[in-house]
Design a protein around this motif. Structure first.
Motif, PDB file in Angstrom:
ATOM      1  N   SER A 110      -3.007   1.287  10.063  1.00  8.55           N
ATOM      2  CA  SER A 110      -3.746   0.412  10.976  1.00  8.55           C
ATOM      3  C   SER A 110      -4.768  -0.436  10.221  1.00  8.55           C
ATOM      4  N   ASP A 111      -5.568   0.204   9.357  1.00  8.36           N
ATOM      5  CA  ASP A 111      -6.637  -0.507   8.654  1.00  8.36           C
ATOM      6  C   ASP A 111      -6.089  -1.577   7.709  1.00  8.36           C
ATOM      7  N   SER A 112      -4.931  -1.296   7.107  1.00 11.17           N
ATOM      8  CA  SER A 112      -4.341  -2.263   6.169  1.00 11.17           C
ATOM      9  C   SER A 112      -3.665  -3.423   6.901  1.00 11.17           C
ATOM     10  N   GLU A 113      -3.584  -3.314   8.229  1.00 12.46           N
ATOM     11  CA  GLU A 113      -2.926  -4.334   9.064  1.00 12.46           C
ATOM     12  C   GLU A 113      -1.478  -4.549   8.627  1.00 12.46           C
ATOM     13  N   ALA A 114      -0.808  -3.425   8.301  1.00 10.89           N
ATOM     14  CA  ALA A 114       0.572  -3.499   7.824  1.00 10.89           C
ATOM     15  C   ALA A 114       1.484  -4.129   8.874  1.00 10.89           C
ATOM     16  N   LYS A 115       2.391  -4.966   8.386  1.00 12.07           N
ATOM     17  CA  LYS A 115       3.381  -5.596   9.272  1.00 12.07           C
ATOM     18  C   LYS A 115       4.731  -4.861   9.204  1.00 12.07           C
ATOM     19  N   ALA A 116       4.825  -3.861   8.305  1.00 13.85           N
ATOM     20  CA  ALA A 116       6.016  -3.013   8.236  1.00 13.85           C
ATOM     21  C   ALA A 116       5.610  -1.693   7.595  1.00 13.85           C
ATOM     22  N   PHE A 117       6.193  -0.598   8.094  1.00 13.68           N
ATOM     23  CA  PHE A 117       5.872   0.755   7.616  1.00 13.68           C
ATOM     24  C   PHE A 117       7.191   1.452   7.275  1.00 13.68           C
ATOM     25  N   PHE A 118       7.326   1.839   6.002  1.00 14.53           N
ATOM     26  CA  PHE A 118       8.552   2.469   5.512  1.00 14.53           C
ATOM     27  C   PHE A 118       8.301   3.952   5.264  1.00 14.53           C
ATOM     28  N   VAL A 119       9.174   4.799   5.811  1.00 11.93           N
ATOM     29  CA  VAL A 119       9.005   6.248   5.697  1.00 11.93           C
ATOM     30  C   VAL A 119      10.274   6.859   5.108  1.00 11.93           C
TER      31      VAL A 119
ATOM     32  N   GLY B  94      -9.516   0.071   1.563  1.00  9.45           N
ATOM     33  CA  GLY B  94      -8.551  -0.631   0.730  1.00  9.45           C
ATOM     34  C   GLY B  94      -9.261  -1.519  -0.271  1.00  9.45           C
ATOM     35  N   VAL B  95      -8.886  -1.395  -1.548  1.00  8.06           N
ATOM     36  CA  VAL B  95      -9.454  -2.264  -2.586  1.00  8.06           C
ATOM     37  C   VAL B  95      -8.567  -3.511  -2.661  1.00  8.06           C
TER      38      VAL B  95
ATOM     39  N   ILE C 149      -2.758   9.107   7.845  1.00  7.24           N
ATOM     40  CA  ILE C 149      -1.817   8.040   7.459  1.00  7.24           C
ATOM     41  C   ILE C 149      -1.920   6.884   8.453  1.00  7.24           C
ATOM     42  N   ALA C 150      -2.003   7.221   9.741  1.00 12.85           N
ATOM     43  CA  ALA C 150      -2.108   6.190  10.776  1.00 12.85           C
ATOM     44  C   ALA C 150      -3.322   5.302  10.543  1.00 12.85           C
ATOM     45  N   TYR C 151      -4.432   5.911  10.119  1.00 14.24           N
ATOM     46  CA  TYR C 151      -5.643   5.132   9.843  1.00 14.24           C
ATOM     47  C   TYR C 151      -5.352   4.063   8.778  1.00 14.24           C
ATOM     48  N   ILE C 152      -4.642   4.440   7.702  1.00 14.01           N
ATOM     49  CA  ILE C 152      -4.357   3.493   6.612  1.00 14.01           C
ATOM     50  C   ILE C 152      -3.389   2.406   7.074  1.00 14.01           C
TER      51      ILE C 152
ATOM     52  N   THR D 101       0.848  -1.198   0.000  1.00 10.36           N
ATOM     53  CA  THR D 101       0.000   0.000   0.000  1.00 10.36           C
ATOM     54  C   THR D 101       0.882   1.247   0.000  1.00 10.36           C
ATOM     55  N   PRO D 102       0.979   1.934  -1.168  1.00  8.97           N
ATOM     56  CA  PRO D 102       1.675   3.222  -1.174  1.00  8.97           C
ATOM     57  C   PRO D 102       0.741   4.295  -0.620  1.00  8.97           C
ATOM     58  N   VAL D 103       1.225   5.111   0.324  1.00  5.82           N
ATOM     59  CA  VAL D 103       0.370   6.049   1.045  1.00  5.82           C
ATOM     60  C   VAL D 103       0.518   7.460   0.483  1.00  5.82           C
ATOM     61  N   ASN D 104      -0.608   8.146   0.369  1.00  5.59           N
ATOM     62  CA  ASN D 104      -0.655   9.538  -0.100  1.00  5.59           C
ATOM     63  C   ASN D 104       0.151  10.419   0.854  1.00  5.59           C
ATOM     64  N   TRP D 105       1.216  11.051   0.338  1.00  7.91           N
ATOM     65  CA  TRP D 105       2.100  11.822   1.220  1.00  7.91           C
ATOM     66  C   TRP D 105       1.560  13.223   1.528  1.00  7.91           C
ATOM     67  N   HIS D 106       0.396  13.573   0.986  1.00  8.18           N
ATOM     68  CA  HIS D 106      -0.243  14.839   1.354  1.00  8.18           C
ATOM     69  C   HIS D 106      -1.072  14.707   2.637  1.00  8.18           C
ATOM     70  N   LEU D 107      -1.282  13.480   3.079  1.00 16.41           N
ATOM     71  CA  LEU D 107      -2.148  13.259   4.244  1.00 16.41           C
ATOM     72  C   LEU D 107      -1.461  13.676   5.538  1.00 16.41           C
TER      73      LEU D 107
END
Length: 516
Positions: free
Chosen positions: A95-104, A171-172, A90-93, A79-85
Motif C-alpha cells: 500500500s505505502d509503495s503505491e504498487a500497481k502490480a503485486f507478484f507472489v 521506502g528509500v 506486507i500489505a503495509y509495504i 520493491t522486493p518484499v521481505n518474505w519473513h513478514l
C-alpha cells in the motif's frame, strides 16, 4: 558507454548462462531477456507508466530477477518484499509503495494472500503454473506478448524499505535518472569497480542472502550488468557455499560476519575438501566483524576478503584486504564519490580519533524517505545524512565503528527495530511497560531480549513469558520475536517519560565491546 548492461550483453550473447537457480536450473540470458520484455509489454497494457511501482514477494532465483529486469528498463520502481513478514506487514509495504502490480510466489501464498487485500484483484499475480483464488496467473500478463524490446525504454530503480525508530518501514526513494537503461546499468558498475571487480567472463557472483536486502539487489544486479553469472542460494548453508564456489568458479559474493562464523565452524577436513582458488572479491558488510574472525578468514581464503560500510540511503567506506591488515578493525575509507563527517550532538565536526555520529554524503541522486519529509530532514546535516551510528576516523581517514544506532538490533546481519516489537507487546493487557533491545549472542551477534513490567496484580514468570510471545503469532514475523523475556518491577524512565534503555541494556553487555 556501450559495452555493459544486461540487455546489451544478452543481445550480443543470448547463450550466456546469466543465472543459476538454487535447484541448479540454468537460465540463458536470451530467455531472461525475452521474459522481461514480455512482462513490460503486459504491464504497460495494464496501464503502468514510468514512475509507477511493482512489488515482488519472491524467493531467490530467476523469477525475482525477471521482475527486476522488467522494472529497470521500463522506468518503474521495484520493491522486493521481505518474505519473513506477516500478511499485514506486507500489505503495509504494498500500500505505502503505491504498487500497481503485486507478484507472489506460490511458496509465500499464505501471507501473500493476506497482503493482497491491499491492492485491486486485477493487479495481483501468482508466479508459476499454480492457481489461487484472488490471483491472476502471471501468464495472463505475458502470453502472446512480443519478446522484442519495448519502445521508449527508460531506467527504473529499486525502492527498498528500511525501518526507522518508529518501527514502520519507509521506502528509500530516488528520483529516476531518465537515462537509457543500459547506460544507467553501466554507471551502476562503478560500485563493483571500487573493489577492483572486472567485467566479463568467466566470472560468477554467488547470492548468499535474501534478495529483499538492498545490498543483495545492488551487488547481484551490478554483477549481472557486468556480464557475471548469478548463482543463487535458497537458504544459507556453509558447506553448500563451498560446493557452489567450486562448482561454478565463483569469483565474487556478498556476505555478512555471521556467515564467516558458520564457515569457520566447519571441520577442518570439510574446509580442505573444496577448491576455492577462483575466489577474488568476497565482500562483507551489514554488521561489524570481530577482528579474530576476519583474521581467520584472511588466513583461509587469502587476500580476497573486502569490507565496506554503507546504508540503504547511500554513501560508504571500503577496506581492501591490505587496508584492513594495516588498520585491523576498520570498516575502511570513504569511497571516491562519498564523504564522511563525524559530528558531535550539536552538529559540529569532532577532532580525529574522537567518536561522534557518522554522517555521509554521496554524489549523485539524493534520496528521500517516501512520504516522510520530517524523517528525511531529521537525518540530515547540511547535505550529509546519518543512520545514527557512532564512530571515529583515524589520522589516515579510516573509519572505526564504536556503537550501532542507539537501539537497533543487528542479528545475523538483519536490522531489527525494537520499537515495532515493543508496540506489539505493549497492547497486551498483562503488560504495563516494555523495553526491547539486543544482548550478546555468539552466533548471531545479537539476540532480542524483552524486559517487561507486568500490569498490577499480574504474576511474572515463564507462563506469562510464553503467553506474551504467543500473542505475537500472525502479527509479527518470527525473526522479530524476543528470544527471552525478563521481568522488572518498575521500568527506569525519566520524569519526561523517556526510557533509560542503556540502563537496562548495560548489565548484559558488561565487559564486552559492543563494536564487535
Amino acid at each position: 558507454m556501450g559495452t555493459l548492461g544486461f540487455w546489451r550483453l544478452a543481445q550480443a550473447d543470448p547463450e550466456w548462462i546469466a543465472a543459476v537457480d538454487p535447484d541448479g536450473t540454468e537460465h540463458r540470458a536470451g530467455d531472461l531477456l525475452a521474459r522481461a520484455n514480455r512482462l513490460v509489454h503486459g504491464l504497460r497494457e495494464l496501464g503502468l507508466q514510468p514512475g509507477d511501482g511493482i512489488c515482488g514477494l519472491v524467493p531467490n532465483g530467476a523469477d525475482g530477477l525477471v521482475l527486476y529486469l522488467a522494472a529497470m528498463q521500463a522506468g518503474w520502481y521495484y520493491t522486493p518484499v521481505n518474505w519473513h513478514l506477516t500478511g499485514p506487514e506486507i500489505a503495509y509495504i504494498v500500500s505505502d509503495s503505491e504498487a500497481k502490480a503485486f507478484f507472489v510466489h506460490p511458496r509465500y501464498l499464505g501471507e501473500g494472500a493476506r497482503a493482497a487485500e491491499a491492492i485491486e484483484p486485477h493487479r495481483r499475480f501468482l508466479l508459476g503454473e499454480d492457481k489461487a483464488d484472488g490471483f491472476r496467473q502471471v501468464s495472463e500478463l505475458t502470453e502472446g506478448r512480443p519478446d522484442t524490446a519495448p519502445a521508449d525504454r527508460t531506467a527504473g530503480a529499486t525502492m527498498h524499505y528500511t525501518s526507522g525508530t518508529t518501527g514502520k518501514p519507509k521506502g528509500v526513494k530516488r528520483r529516476l535518472n531518465g537515462l537509457d537503461p543500459d547506460d544507467s546499468a553501466e554507471l551502476m558498475t562503478f560500485l563493483l569497480g571500487l573493489f577492483g571487480i572486472t567485467p566479463g567472463r568467466p566470472n560468477a557472483h554467488l547470492i548468499t542472502s535474501p534478495n529483499y536486502h538492498t545490498a543483495v539487489t545492488q551487488f547481484g544486479g551490478t554483477a549481472l550488468h557486468m556480464g557475471h553469472t548469478l548463482v543463487y542460494m535458497d537458504k544459507w548453508d556453509a558447506e553448500e557455499l563451498l560446493r557452489l564456489c567450486e562448482r561454478h568458479g565463483v569469483t565474487n559474493s556478498h556476505l555478512v560476519p555471521t556467515h564467516f562464523k558458520r564457515l569457520l565452524a566447519l571441520p577442518e577436513e570439510t574446509r580442505a575438501r573444496y577448491d576455492l582458488s577462483s575466489l577474488k572479491w568476497m565482500i562483507h558488510a551489514a554488521a561489524p566483524c570481530p577482528v579474530p574472525v576476519k583474521w581467520a578468514m584472511l588466513e583461509w581464503w587469502g587476500d580476497c576478503v573486502y569490507e565496506y560500510y554503507a546504508a540503504t540511503e547511500g554513501g560508504g567506506t571500503l577496506a581492501t584486504p591490505e587496508d584492513w591488515k594495516a588498520h585491523p578493525g576498520t570498516v575502511g575509507k570513504a569511497w571516491p564519490i562519498s564523504e564522511l563527517l563525524i559530528a558531535d550532538d550539536q552538529g559540529e565536526p569532532v577532532p580525529t580519533g574522537t567518536a561522534g555520529t557518522i554522517y555521509m554524503k554521496m554524489m549523485g541522486v539524493p534520496f528521500e524517505y517516501k512520504g516522510d519529509p520530517a524523517k528525511t530532514a531529521a537525518n540530515r546535516l547540511k547535505e550529509y545524512f546519518t543512520v545514527g551510528d557512532i564512530g571515529y576516523l583515524d589520522e589516515d581517514g579510516f573509519l572505526y565503528l564504536c556503537d550501532r544506532k542507539a537501539d537497533m538490533i543487528i542479528s545475523g546481519g538483519a536490522n531489527i527495530y525494537p520499537a515495532e516489537i515493543e508496540n506489539e507487546l505493549m497492547i497486551h493487557p498483562k503488560v504495563a511497560d516494555v523495553a526491547v533491545f539486543g544482548i550478546p549472542d555468539e552466533e548471531w551477534g545479537e539476540q532480542i531480549k524483552a524486559v517487561v513490567e507486568p500490569a498490577p496484580g499480574v504474576e511474572p514468570g515463564p507462563e506469562l513469558a510464553r503467553e506474551l510471545l504467543a500473542s505475537l503469532e500472525g502479527r509479527l514475523s518470527r525473526m522479530k520475536w524476543p528470544k527471552s523475556v525478563d521481568f522488572i518491577a518498575e521500568m527506569p524512565r525519566e520524569p519526561n517519560g523517556k526510557l533509560l534503555k542503556r540502563k537496562l541494556r548495560a548489565p548484559y553487555w558488561e565487559g564486552r565491546d559492543r563494536a564487535i
